[in-house]
Design an enzyme around this catalytic site. Structure first.
Site, short mmCIF file in Angstrom:
data_model
loop_
_atom_site.label_atom_id
_atom_site.label_comp_id
_atom_site.label_asym_id
_atom_site.label_seq_id
_atom_site.Cartn_x
_atom_site.Cartn_y
_atom_site.Cartn_z
N TYR A 179 0.85 -1.19 0.00
CA TYR A 179 0.00 0.00 0.00
C TYR A 179 0.88 1.23 0.00
CZ TYR A 179 -3.60 3.36 1.50
OH TYR A 179 -4.46 4.41 1.59
N ASP A 232 9.17 3.03 0.19
CA ASP A 232 8.07 3.63 0.92
C ASP A 232 8.24 3.25 2.39
OD1 ASP A 232 5.79 4.32 2.21
OD2 ASP A 232 4.41 3.38 0.79
N LYS A 236 3.46 8.84 9.09
CA LYS A 236 3.25 8.20 10.39
C LYS A 236 4.21 8.73 11.47
CE LYS A 236 0.48 4.69 8.39
NZ LYS A 236 0.56 3.88 7.19
C1 LIG Z 1 -0.05 4.39 5.80
C2 LIG Z 1 0.77 4.18 4.61
C3 LIG Z 1 0.72 5.05 3.52
C4 LIG Z 1 -0.29 6.16 3.42
O1 LIG Z 1 -0.12 7.14 4.37
P1 LIG Z 1 -1.36 8.11 4.71
O2 LIG Z 1 -0.77 9.08 5.70
O3 LIG Z 1 -2.43 7.24 5.28
O4 LIG Z 1 -1.77 8.77 3.46
C5 LIG Z 1 1.60 4.86 2.48
N1 LIG Z 1 2.49 3.86 2.52
C6 LIG Z 1 2.57 3.00 3.55
C7 LIG Z 1 3.61 1.92 3.54
C8 LIG Z 1 1.70 3.12 4.62
O5 LIG Z 1 1.76 2.23 5.62
#
Ligand SMILES: *Cc1c(COP(=O)(O)O)cnc(C)c1O
Length: 428
Positions: free
Chosen positions: A144, A239, A267
């Site tokens: 994701y 990411d 995060k």
């Molecule tokens: C949570 C998450 C996102 C998205 O971040 P948001 O602040 O919810 O837009 C993207 N990549 C990873 C790996 C994530 O865990």
């Protein structure tokens, strides 16, 4: 436990908010029942609107790595707020957090702050496309990277949980530029690169997957990806929205000793306020407006409250030499305890863990990619989730989510959790 007030608040919310939630992962669609409404939280505990106390293993999906309402972060935000909450002009604190982030993370010269992980990943891909002059990207099934169009192809937790791996509204034109590979499958990536020579701008990956349960990379996988990227002049995007400032000071790049070309954050870097960021070496970052041609902007980007929270959080992590080991030890303790009681109760399971990320899968095959993660028994998970909730332990309402361990958890809390697993296991 009693959830009367949560239930009535949810009924009111449903009338004016689609599904009653502002992010679908908060709904209990996969597990049934109604979401718990939070009143407040402190340290390792959530207190809901019915005054139940829950040990929290979601921690806002990662940011609260030191626990809820962590004082240095709260104080920094409160002090900042008194001096104005947004200016749309440069402030010194933006440079302070940028300097600190650049010093903690290997292999980056410059960083730009945005408002979410989604924005960070979306901007990183645009930058990679602009920099390489190529259109296609490779992503991995079950990873994701936020909800922007190019990523909503087999996009992990939320999307899987709701049975919409490919969202309506994403045009075919966009989808055709996203190539899909299997996680931990280097052969697959090699084939895609060979079949799309000189067309692929970047490979984006969660260096530890956290959105299909927790799935660490197999030995040598990230190194092999790095080599393929070098061979094909493709940028490697890590990411690290989940893993950044969680697995180590320098995230997965440091832990696995692999250099990515662009790194995305979110995060933890915002200390619980809405923050994302992306970073790279000078050559790449200087391609961004206003220095370069790739446009990216934000009215609230670098917002003083968000920067104050993030700076306080990064300072705590930077100054506490033992924090990442402590987190890993607590998580290992939890792993051992849960495995023992599940084994004693003959519950078929696989536990994946790395650092402070852990997930329990109700299947006995090794979980290494989306397919093996999806084999888990959903009925067992559903019963497990509700059983744990009833015992006062809150895990994510989806089998595809990682549990996040916070430093606020005491060994008594971990023992409490293991005893809860034992109680619930007897009912499965
Ligand atoms: C949570 C998450 C996102 C998205 O971040 P948001 O602040 O919810 O837009 C993207 N990549 C990873 C790996 C994530 O865990």
């Amino acid at each position: 436990m009693n959830y009367k007030r949560s239930s009535s608040l949810f009924a009111e919310a449903e009338k004016v908010i689609p599904g009653g939630v502002n992010s679908p992962v908060r709904a209990f669609k996969a597990v049934g029942g109604t979401p718990i409404f939070v009143k407040e939280a402190k340290g390792a505990y959530l207190y809901d609107e019915d005054d139940n106390r829950l040990i929290d293993y979601i921690n806002s999906w990662g940011p609260m790595i030191l626990g809820h309402a962590y004082e240095p972060v709260v104080n920094a935000v409160v002090e900042k707020a008194k001096k104005g909450t947004s200016f749309g002009m440069p402030t010194e604190i933006e440079t302070k957090i940028a300097e600190l982030a650049v010093s903690m993370v290997p292999n980056i010269d410059k960083i730009r702050f945005v408002n979410s992980g989604t924005e960070a990943c979306m901007s990183a891909v645009r930058l990679a496309r602009g920099f390489t002059g190529r259109d296609k990207i490779i992503k991995f099934a079950g990873c994701y990277h936020g909800h922007s169009d190019s990523f909503l192809i087999q996009a992990g937790s939320g999307a899987i949980t709701f049975g919409t791996p490919n969202s309506p509204g994403v045009t075919e034109g966009t989808a055709k530029d996203t190539l899909l590979a299997g996680y931990n499958d280097i052969e697959n990536v090699t084939q895609l690169l060979d079949a799309n020579k000189e067309e692929v701008a970047c490979i984006i990956i969660e260096p530890v997957a956290g959105n299909m349960g927790c799935i660490p990379p197999t030995a040598g996988f990230l190194k092999a990806l790095r080599n393929l990227c070098d061979t094909h002049n493709v940028l490697l995007i890590f990411d690290e929205v989940m893993t950044g400032f969680r697995l180590a000071k320098g995230g997965a790049q440091e832990l696995f000793n692999i250099d990515a070309d662009i790194v995305c954050f979110g995060k933890v870097i915002g200390g619980g306020l809405p923050v994302g960021a992306f970073a790279a070496r000078n050559e790449i970052m200087n391609y961004l407006a206003p220095l370069g041609p790739v446009y990216q902007a934000g009215t609230l980007s670098g917002n003083p409250l968000a920067m104050a929270a993030g700076l306080a959080m990064l300072n705590e992590l930077n100054n506490d030499a033992g924090v990442f080991n402590r987190l890993a030890e607590k998580t290992a303790y939890l792993h051992k305890g849960i495995a023992e009681v599940l084994n004693a109760n003959n519950i078929v399971h696989t536990i994946n863990r790395i650092g402070s990320m852990i997930s329990v899968h109700f299947d006995d095959s090794e979980v290494v990619d989306f397919e093996t993660s999806a084999k888990g028994n959903n009925d067992t998970f559903r019963a497990f989730f509700h059983g744990m909730l009833n015992e006062g332990v809150y895990i994510a309402p989806s089998a595809f989510e990682t549990w996040f361990v916070t430093d606020a958890l005491s060994y008594e809390d971990l023992d409490f959790t293991i005893r809860a697993v034992n109680t619930v296991a007897k009912t499965l």
